[in-house]
Structure formats: structure tokens, C-alpha cells
Design an enzyme around this catalytic site. Structure first.
Site: not given
Length: 627
Positions: A137, A275, A552
Site C-alpha cells: 500500500v 516490479v 521488524h
């Protein structure tokens, strides 16, 4: 303003429907899809171009925490044309309501990755796999995360520099943390040595705070810990969260770095454009563009100067490998032409937490989503003022940092974090699916306690010694990669988590916790019943069963000096052996800092953009002389 309030009201109504039908996955998904598609953000970000030019000066891949920042800073140079490509969609108002952070993982704004099945971690999850949420997003994972802003300890960055990464020491990176920052916390923002005002990224406290969070922080102080500004002079101690939020709503990197520059004509954006390959000349070893897919059609766009890969710690290594840059044997096995043999995908790190550590209280002070959404005063307070329970970021409220090796050092380098959440896993019906916990584990944990109020604490390893790896599933760039988090491959990480449990048990002995009659949930999870309850081995078993990611992921395109065989990019973030290609995101971290990684990733992007400007400074001067 009235329109904004109406949209917020509609979204809250949708949330109520989402929670009500949470036991019926197909219906849940349809409600969420309606909410996501039906109410879009006001379009104050740079307009999406209808037609992409054939060539740009820079092509930035990924509009996440790093990509939005890089695109902003590069487009400050008016002579440069910059293209920002994002696989996902635009933001909307739902994404800005802090409390609903976990619900966004069920939407198309999430790549919905999973780890490979493991015998060593995620044992209590469905198919022994952990969910790995990653943002798909505008704003990337800064739209899915819990908005927690931490920089880490200065030793994190001094160690980067000591490993051969010149220019990445604490003094240098501090400048880039402060460059972004717009600190709005009274008493903190006056500390001009460590904080700045006026940057793009607003940092504040959530406007609502529960009595349970106050008890947590008071308990920590009662035991002799300091209440600290963990982004200031010292980090160890207890604190309420500093978050990327403005006016009670999420302040993503898209809102922070793109919306204010909507007028820049030299920045083009293309959404829903994935991509699939970096174009690299195999003879000259120079990247000259990218291939991307949009609406099932393939396109090519070239870059006069550089391709900037900011797709994150999972997608950046995947793109490098499918493009021929990665471990040679792995690529050959998948019939990918090897352009450069580099250790791409290794060194995967995360701050893993022991999940399910739950504390019951004899008070109705904890977060229960149905209770909140059925109270008109709470809903109206958020609609009118963006306050109340709905402004709590995913239920997280407070934090504590410990240096277990040097407990008396006020300037300690944390190896343990305690993250406080103002509710239990039964507080909201989708949380089980959010973490992927199996029915067997969930029922055993909460049998007889389903409706009790309480809170959770996530003990978290801040400087993990375990490492994982990202690999390709096959040579199809549209297929998700294989993710082995490698949790607990070094057993010392389990010792940190056990120490975290003991710290939580110490907190229960304080007056602050006794006032709310906090007690640990006494149930035993399946798979650990043959181990003595509350022994060190029991908690290690629970950690292997309920291994919670805190989103993370980092380190998979490791930064290091060119002579280091473990490095993928050099200290100027250039892919080693490939011209015209840089990686600028969390994947370049050599070691993960003692911090939630959104802030450090933005710092890397700020510095990376300056490195690019420095390297192309002469071309800027030449073009300006010619004009």
C-alpha cells in the site's frame, strides 16, 4: 470537516460489522473489502500519472517507509525526474484509525506472507507457520504497523561504523533522525539536543491512556526504573509510547512525506504496479531500468542515473535474486542467469517476542473491541475529536527497555523490551487469525477465562543472535518467497525471553499492580504440558509455540565494506559489483538496532537520499549551468 466525520462514522459502523461477523471468514473479508474500497483518502498526495515516461533519472521501487522518504528527498532537485512504483493501492480513512491496526492485515494492503513450517518456532500456529505481515500500500508497512517510534541506542550505530560502514556512526545518523522529526510531546520537544520540530514526521503520545498502562509504568518506576524519553539521552527505563500519529490518527510515511509535496511535477507515482525484474546489462553490470506488471500487462521503464530498491527486507532480496543478483548456486538451481554472486537473503533478523503472556485484572479497564464499539460516547469522541480508545495504536500503550548484562547502567544498551498491550488475545475476535494461532492452543489457553479483562506484555529480544534467510520459491517473481525466520537458532535468545517473563512477574509484586489485582493467566498451552509450569524450560517452550513477530524484518541485503564476503551493499548503499543500483530500506541493516524499525528505516532513507545527491552533485551543477 463534516465530510471527514461522516467518513469516520461509516468506517466505525463497518468496523462493528467486521467484528460482529469475525467468526465467519468469507463474510468478514467481504465487509473489510467494502470498507477498504468504499471510502478512499482525499487525494492530497502527488497525482498518479496516467502515462509513465519511457525514462526517468531515478526509479524508486516500493512506496513504503523508505521509498516515500527517498522519493520526497530526490524530487527536491527540480532537474531530476523521479518515478515511484508501488505494487499496492492507495491509503484510506480506515487505515488511519489507530486501534484497527491488526484488522488491516486481512486486507489487500498486506502481502500476507508466511514462514516455512518449522520444528523450532511457531509450533502453536496453524501448520506451524507464523504470519509475516508486510505493507502492500502507499506508505508500506508504516500503514500496517503499530506506529511505535523508537530510534535505538547510539551503540547500535557505532557498531555499524566499527564494522566498516563509514558514516553510519551515532553522531552521523542522529542528524538524519532529527531531520525527519516533528516532535510534539510537551517536555520532550524542548530537548533540542535530541529532538527537532518542523520535520515531515510527527511524533506524539496517543491522546488516550488506560489506567492499566499507567499501572504498568508506575510499577516499573516503583521497582527503581526511570521513566525516560527513550529517544533522548538514555534508552533504558519505562515510558508511554511515542508514536507516528497526528491529531489522533496514523501518520504514515505516505501522509508525512508525499501528501505535502502533491504539487511537485517532477515526481510521478504509479500504484498497483508490481516490479518483477531489475534490468541489468550482463556485460557492463549496470542496472538501467525495471520491468513491472500492471493490470496483467508488462511494462519497461528505464533510469538514466539509478534504480533505487526500497521494497523492504522480504521483497528487496527477492527482486535482486530473480534479477540475477544473489547466491550463485541458489539461482542456478532455479535456472536464473547469475549476473553477480552475492549473499542476498541471508542475515534475516527480527525482534521476536514470547506471545500469549497474559495478565488478568479485576476491573473493566481493558480493551474489548465489542464493548468499545457498542458505546456511543466512545465512538462520538473519536468522530468529533479523534480521541478515546480508538486512538490507541493497536492496543499498545507503553514500553520498557532493559540491559540485562548491565542492569545498573542508566545508559545501558537494551537487549530486552517489554511491550504493554491493554487487552488480551480474546479482546478482539480477529486476533487469533491475526497471529495465526491454532484453535487447540487458543481454546486451551483461555478456557474459562474468555470474558475476563486483562492485558498482555510481549517480552522481546532486542539484539537477537539468531539469523534466518529469504529464498526464492522458484523463478517466478509473482510467487511469494520462502521465509525462514530462524528464530531461536541461537538458544541465547530464549534466555532473554525467560528473563522478560521474570521481569513481568516482578512487576506483579508492586503496589501499582496490586491495586488492579493483576495476576498471570494460569493455563498451560498444549505442547508444553509435560514441562514443569513456570520453569525456565516451560517459558522457552511457550516461546517456541507462540513466536510473535513484531514486523521488524531486516538485514537481508547487508551493508558492509566491499571486502566483506557477507555484504550485499557498500556503505553508500550501492549494490556491490552492480553500477546504477542501490538498496535503501531495512534490508541493509548489518545488525538490527534495539528499536522498532520504522524510525531507523526512515533515517536510512534520509541518509541514502543525501548520499545520492552527493554522488550526483556535479551533474546537478552542470545542468544548472547549462540552463
Amino acid at each position: 470537516m463534516a465530510v471527514c466525520r461522516m467518513k469516520t462514522l461509516l468506517l466505525v459502523c463497518g468496523l462493528l460489522a467486521f467484528v460482529t461477523c469475525a467468526d465467519f471468514p468469507p463474510l468478514t473479508e467481504s465487509v473489510l473489502k467494502f470498507m477498504m474500497e468504499g471510502i478512499s483518502m482525499m487525494n492530497t498526495e502527488p497525482k498518479e500519472v496516467r502515462t509513465v515516461l519511457r525514462e526517468y533519472d531515478f526509479v524508486v521501487v516500493g512506496a513504503g517507509s523508505a521509498g516515500c522518504t527517498v522519493a520526497n528527498r530526490l524530487s527536491e532537485v527540480p532537474e531530476w525526474k523521479v518515478l515511484l512504483l508501488e505494487a499496492g493501492r492507495e491509503e484510506n480513512y480506515l487505515m488511519d484509525i489507530p486501534l484497527v491496526a491488526n484488522m488491516l492485515q486481512f486486507s489487500d494492503a498486506n502481502w500476507k506472507y508466511k514462514t516455512i513450517p518449522s520444528k523450532y518456532y511457531c509450533q502453536g500456529m496453524v501448520n506451524h507457520q507464523c504470519n509475516i505481515p508486510r505493507g502492500k500500500v502507499m506508505g508500506g508497512s508504516s500503514v500496517l504497523n503499530y506506529m511505535i517510534y523508537t530510534r535505538g541506542h547510539r551503540l547500535d550505530y557505532d557498531q555499524w561504523e566499527a564494522a566498516g560502514n563509514r558514516g553510519w556512526g551515532s553522531d552521523e545518523v542522529k542528524h538524519y533522525f532529527m531531520k525527519s522529526e516533528d516532535m510534539q510531546i510537551p517536555g520532550v520537544m524542548e530537548d533540542k539536543e535530541h529532538h527537532n520540530r518542523g520535520g515531515y514526521l510527527t511524533i506524539t503520545h496517543p491522546p488516550f491512556r488506560t489506567k492499566l498502562a499507567r499501572a504498568f509504568v508506575k510499577a516499573g518506576v516503583e521497582l527503581g526504573n526511570d521513566e525516560v524519553d527513550y529517544n533522548g539521552a538514555t534508552q533504558t527505563g519505562f515510558s508511554y509510547l511515542q508514536v507516528t500519529m497526528r491529531n489522533g490518527s496514523r501518520w504514515s510515511t505516505s501522509r508525512a512525506f508525499l501528501h505535502p509535496i502533491y504539487y511537485r511535477k517532477n515526481l510521478h507515482i504509479k500504484k498497483r504496479s508490481q516490479v518483477t525484474k531489475i534490468l541489468i546489462d550482463s556485460n557492463t553490470k549496470k542496472a538501467y531500468g525495471v520491468e513491472y506488471v500492471r493490470n496483467n500487462r508488462r511494462y519497461i521503464v528505464t533510469a538514466r542515473k539509478e534504480v533505487i530498491l526500497s521494497a523492504g527486507a522480504i521483497n528487496s532480496p527477492q527482486l535482486l535474486m530473480v534479477s540475477g543478483v544473489g547466491p550463485a548456486q541458489h539461482l542456478k538451481n532455479l535456472r536464473i542467469n547469475v549476473i553477480k554472486d552475492l549473499p542476498v537473503g541471508y542475515n534475516l533478523q527480527d525482534h521476536v517476542a514470547l506471545g500469549g503472556l497474559t495478565f488478568l485484572v479485576n476491573d473493566t479497564a481493558s480493551l474489548k473491541i465489542e464493548r468499545i464499539l457498542n458505546d456511543p460516547k466512545i465512538i462520538n469522541n473519536y468522530i468529533q475529536y479523534h480521541q478515546s480508545w480508538l486512538s490507541i495504536p493497536g492496543g499498545t500503550e507503553a514500553i520498557a527497555f532493559y540491559d540485562l548484562q548491565r542492569p545498573n547502567d542508566k545508559d545501558g544498551h537494551p537487549d530486552l523490551e517489554l511491550l504493554f498491550i491493554a487487552g488480551t488475545l480474546t479482546a478482539e475476535p480477529t486476533l487469533q487469525r491475526n497471529f495465526g494461532i491454532s484453535d487447540e492452543v487458543m481454546k486451551a489457553m483461555f478456557k474459562g477465562y474468555e470474558n475476563r479483562d486483562g492485558f498482555m506484555v510481549f517480552p522481546m529480544v532486542m539484539r537477537p543472535k539468531s539469523r534466518g534467510r529469504v529464498m526464492l520459491r522458484d523463478n517466478n517473481p509473482l510467487h511469494s518467497p520462502l521465509i525462514d525466520m530462524g528464530y531461536f537458532s541461537n538458544p541465547e535468545d530464549l534466555d532473554i525471553l525467560v528473563a522478560g517473563v521474570r521481569k513481568c512477574q516482578d512487576l506483579l509484586k508492586t503496589k501499582a499492580m496490586k491495586r488492579i489485582q493483576a495476576q498471570i493467566l494460569p493455563t498451560v498451552i498444549p505442547g508444553c504440558g509435560n514441562i514443569k509450569y513456570d520453569s525456565d524450560d516451560y517459558w522457552k517452550c511457550q516461546a517456541r509455540h507462540l513466536s510473535f513477530t513484531i514486523y521488524h524484518q531486516s538485514g537481508t541485503c547487508k551493508m558492509g565494506p566491499e571486502g566483506d564476503a557477507t555484504s550485499v551493499v557498500d556503505p553508500r548503499l550501492r549494490v556491490i559489483g552492480i553500477k546504477g543500483l542501490r538498496v535503501i530500506d531495512a534490508s541493509v541493516m548489518p545488525t538490527i538496532p534495539a528499536a522498532h524499525t520504522n524510525g531507523p528505516t526512515i533515517m536510512i532513507a534520509e541518509k541514502g537520499a543525501d548520499l545520492i545527491k552527493q554522488d550526483w552533485a556535479e551533474s546537478i551543477r552542470t545542468r544548472r549551468r547549462q540552463s
